[in-house]
Design an enzyme around this catalytic site. Structure first.
Site, PDB file in Angstrom:
ATOM      1  N   ASP A   1     -17.428 -12.797   7.550  1.00  0.00           N
ATOM      2  CA  ASP A   1     -15.899 -12.292   7.572  1.00  0.00           C
ATOM      3  C   ASP A   1     -15.856 -11.683   8.945  1.00  0.00           C
ATOM      4  O   ASP A   1     -15.926 -10.287   8.943  1.00  0.00           O
ATOM      5  CB  ASP A   1     -15.626 -11.604   6.222  1.00  0.00           C
TER       6      ASP A   1
ATOM      7  N   TYR B   1       0.773  -1.106   0.024  1.00  0.00           N
ATOM      8  CA  TYR B   1       0.027   0.055  -0.076  1.00  0.00           C
ATOM      9  C   TYR B   1       0.920   1.169   0.111  1.00  0.00           C
ATOM     10  O   TYR B   1       0.583   2.266   0.716  1.00  0.00           O
ATOM     11  CB  TYR B   1      -0.903  -0.128   1.133  1.00  0.00           C
TER      12      TYR B   1
END
Ligand SMILES: Cc1ncc(COP(=O)(O)O)c(C=O)c1O
Length: 413
Positions: free
Chosen positions: A227, A13
């Protein structure tokens, strides 16, 4: 070290052309990280949301060292070991009732990949191969591998890869029921981040909606995948976020705080009903998935030690107190004109600043720098500033960080 870092390392990132030099961290202790130039930084983001008991915890370090002297790793197909079996048993004891089978992998993305593959093959094994679609929510984030990018909402993270991503049906929580009513027969599973959508902007959604999604999945015979890579292990104030709505998903994904943030490990846990669909004399019905480091014993050992700390330490009470402190401490910011929203869930406090720049908003780096100068590591998602510290943070430390946040938010241009 920083020169060699620049020469040899490619960070995640990170725009390597323009990024400032990374922080050179030489050690951690409790909620603090220490840099090579002598700075002490409070880890306000739990090192990418993984750390819950603090850095360099002696019990967790000891668990890894003890296990390393016995067995560091072994293939997990055709072999097993005590840490993996103990951890599976312990997890079944704390997971929402009905989740009884533990499949191991390495990280949050693999936990979700495994869940999606299980859901698709579940229907194939049950001779309903038309059920191929995955329904996912707007603003979802489920990981960075190809499959998890497909179920994540399109974003700057996924744009370059759109040609590779399979199609999903993307809806709002309240649209799940009508969508399944109309198209349920081709749907394999609905995937959600229960209560808190993390990387999509720290968006909180109500327990009632989660309960409705669960109901809709039951009604239309569709699997529900939760999740809980971010939300698991107390982060939202309950051991698992599904507990807020008293629901059990068919498949749950865990990682991050599973090992207290010490080693990479993930779990995809299922009900007996899902597991049983893979039992057959026909070997093609096998779940053909695994990784070199599946069920790594060191990671399982530290996960077990973390569960001990969670149970001994009245951690959920601690998170409840943290939640109250965050609510009280962030409330005054609601009146600041620049602030669009303030929200809190469990150990996560969010201040959303008005802006239309999204994740790439320049506010993010400016806030990051302003907090670093004050000795706090926070890494806003663009205009969305959040605090998510390890649970061992003290009341006084929380007060201090909240004061920093109030000052910086009031001053930021
Ligand atoms: C909800 C959720 N799912 C999956 C992932 C992916 O986890 P990992 O970064 O370990 O691949 C994340 C990571 O932030 C997450 O927040």
């Amino acid at each position: 070290m920083l020169d060699r870092d620049r020469q040899f390392v490619w960070h995640p990132y990170t725009q390597m052309k323009t990024a400032p030099r990374p922080l050179a961290i030489v050690r951690g202790q409790g909620v603090y990280l220490y840099t090579d130039d002598g700075r002490k930084l409070l880890d306000g983001i739990s090192s990418w949301w993984v750390n819950i008991h603090g850095h360099a915890h002696p019990r967790l370090a000891q668990a890894i060292a003890d296990q390393a002297r016995r067995l560091e790793h072994v293939i997990f197909a055709g072999a097993t070991h005590e840490p993996a079996v103990d951890l599976a048993e312990r997890l079944v004891g704390v997971l929402p009732a009905g989740l009884t089978k533990i499949f191991y992998s390495d990280n949050g993305s693999t936990a979700v990949e495994v869940a999606v593959k299980m859901a698709i093959q579940y229907w194939r094994n049950r001779n309903q191969p038309a059920r191929q679609r995955i329904v996912a929510l707007e603003h979802a984030y489920h990981g960075d591998t190809i499959g998890t990018m497909a179920v994540s909402a399109p974003s700057v993270f996924t744009d370059a890869f759109s040609s590779l991503l399979f199609e999903v049906d993307r809806v709002k929580p309240e649209e799940v029921e009508p969508h399944l009513r109309a198209h349920g027969e081709r749907v394999a599973a609905v995937i959600v981040e229960p209560m808190l959508q993390g990387a999509g902007g720290m968006i909180m959604w109500p327990a009632e909606s989660l309960a409705h999604v669960r109901e809709a999945c039951y009604r239309h015979g569709v699997l529900l995948i939760a999740d809980e890579v971010l939300t698991g292990f107390g982060r939202t104030g309950r051991m698992f976020a599904c507990e807020h709505a008293a629901v059990t998903p068919d498949i749950i994904c865990l990682s991050k705080a599973l090992t207290a943030g010490y080693l990479p490990l993930a779990v995809t846990a299922t009900t007996n009903a899902v597991f049983d669909a893979f039992l057959s004399d026909d070997r093609t019905k096998t779940f053909f998935h695994g990784h070199s480091f599946t069920a790594n014993p060191l990671a399982c050992a530290v996960a077990l030690a973390s569960l001990d700390l969670l149970e001994e330490g009245r951690v959920l009470e601690r998170v409840a107190r943290l939640e109250r402190q965050l609510r009280d401490g962030l409330a005054p910011l609601k009146d600041v004109p620049r602030v669009a929203d303030v929200r809190v869930l469990g150990g996560v406090g969010v201040v959303e600043l008005a802006s239309d720049g999204g994740y790439l908003d320049s506010l993010g780096p400016r806030l990051y720098d302003a907090f670093l100068k004050r000795g706090v590591l926070l890494r806003p998602l663009g205009n969305v500033l959040y605090l998510m510290p390890p649970y061992v943070i003290t009341d006084a430390e929380v007060d201090w960080v909240l004061e920093c946040i109030r000052e910086v938010v009031k001053q930021i241009e």
